[in-house]
Design an enzyme around this catalytic site. Structure first.
Site, mmCIF file in Angstrom:
data_model
loop_
_atom_site.group_PDB
_atom_site.id
_atom_site.type_symbol
_atom_site.label_atom_id
_atom_site.label_comp_id
_atom_site.label_asym_id
_atom_site.label_seq_id
_atom_site.Cartn_x
_atom_site.Cartn_y
_atom_site.Cartn_z
ATOM 1 C CE LYS A 1 3.197 4.411 -0.499
ATOM 2 N NZ LYS A 1 4.262 3.500 -0.066
ATOM 3 C CG ASP B 1 4.892 -0.455 0.474
ATOM 4 O OD1 ASP B 1 5.073 -0.529 -0.746
ATOM 5 O OD2 ASP B 1 4.657 0.614 1.070
#
Ligand code: ATR
Length: 278
Positions: A70, A106
């Site tokens: 990520k 997220d």
């Protein structure tokens, strides 16, 4: 049917086998009759750059990124959104005529899940200051909440709260010992630690949960963690981890396809996949 016209989207990470993303996304493509396919590809750290270049060369429409890539993927993209920039982490990439744009869904996914449950987000307490915690704290603060970040390692919570304040929003920090004090007046609680994933444990003593509190857990499996079960018993509104997964999934689905995501189809696919694993 998969043909030469089928648009390909991938999940890259290591490991990726456990992910519910393919089931959730392929069910959505099928329900809307969209000519897309979503595949999980295990990519080792040393292969990340080649994998990203490969997906671009092969004309993929986009990809999701999971651990451990990520952060590293950010440097390989043409552009990243504000949330990804704050968190230094990307989980969704759209490829448009060879240009790679990354975002982090997220935080926005968690926020949408809480809003869907009509949570009062004026005084939320967030547990955890890891990757997910950073994204959720930023999304809450940006939305106007005065967020209290509590973490086992207090220095990480303090650094995160300072970064949020430096960005012009409100945040306080502390250790897990501050739970009792802060939960008394809190309107929402979000667990962004990994507690509850491997063992049937809760990061919060059940006696501290009270009516009027909306409780969210980012742990997806098990579906009903100890925290979620305790919160339900205490009369709280509960938001299990699959809701965040769904709303994150909705955002990336819409970024790739431009179509409204079929949330109910995605929800059923995720629920059946979790149940089938039990
Ligand atoms: P993720 O990207 O999923 O957020 P992470 O970055 O490894 O994962 O963060 C895990 C979070 O869970 C951290 O906030 C971690 O606390 P520390 O920063 O103190 O490590 C928290 N965590 C993990 N195990 C924990 C435990 N047993 N008790 C309390 N917090 C825990």
């Amino acid at each position: 049917m998969i043909t030469s016209k089928t648009k390909v989207i991938a999940l890259i990470g290591d490991p990726v086998q456990h992910s519910l993303s393919p089931v959730m996304r392929n069910a959505a493509f099928e329900a809307l009759g969209l000519d897309y396919v979503y595949v999980s590809l295990q990519v080792r750290k040393e292969g990340l750059k080649a994998a990203v270049e490969g997906m671009k060369a092969l004309g993929f429409r986009g990809f999701n990124v999971t651990m451990p890539h990520k952060k590293a993927v950010c440097a390989l993209l043409d552009e990243i959104d504000e949330s990804a920039e704050f968190c230094e982490a990307v989980n969704t990439v759209v490829i448009d005529e060879g240009r790679l744009t990354g975002s982090n869904t997220d935080g926005p996914g968690a926020l949408d899940a809480l809003k869907e449950a009509r949570a009062d987000l004026s005084k939320p307490v967030l547990l955890g200051a890891g990757g997910a915690g950073r994204a959720i704290a930023y999304a809450l603060a940006k939305d106007g909440s005065d967020v209290v970040i509590l973490n086992r390692s207090v220095d990480k919570a303090e650094a995160l709260a300072k970064k949020i304040r430096d960005a012009g929003f409100r945040a306080k920090a502390g250790g897990l010992g501050g739970l009792e004090k802060h939960l008394k007046n809190a309107t929402a609680l979000c667990n962004a630690t990994s507690v509850g994933f491997e063992k049937d444990e809760s990061p919060v003593a059940a006696a501290l949960l009270h009516e009027g509190l909306t409780v969210m857990d980012i742990v997806v499996e098990p579906r009903f963690t100890r925290l979620i079960r305790d919160a339900k018993a205490a009369g709280c509104t509960v938001v299990p981890g699959e809701k965040m997964l769904l709303h994150q999934g909705k955002k990336s689905f819409e970024a790739w396809t431009g179509e409204k995501a079929p949330l109910d189809v995605m929800r059923k696919a995720v629920e059946s996949a979790i149940e089938a694993k039990r």
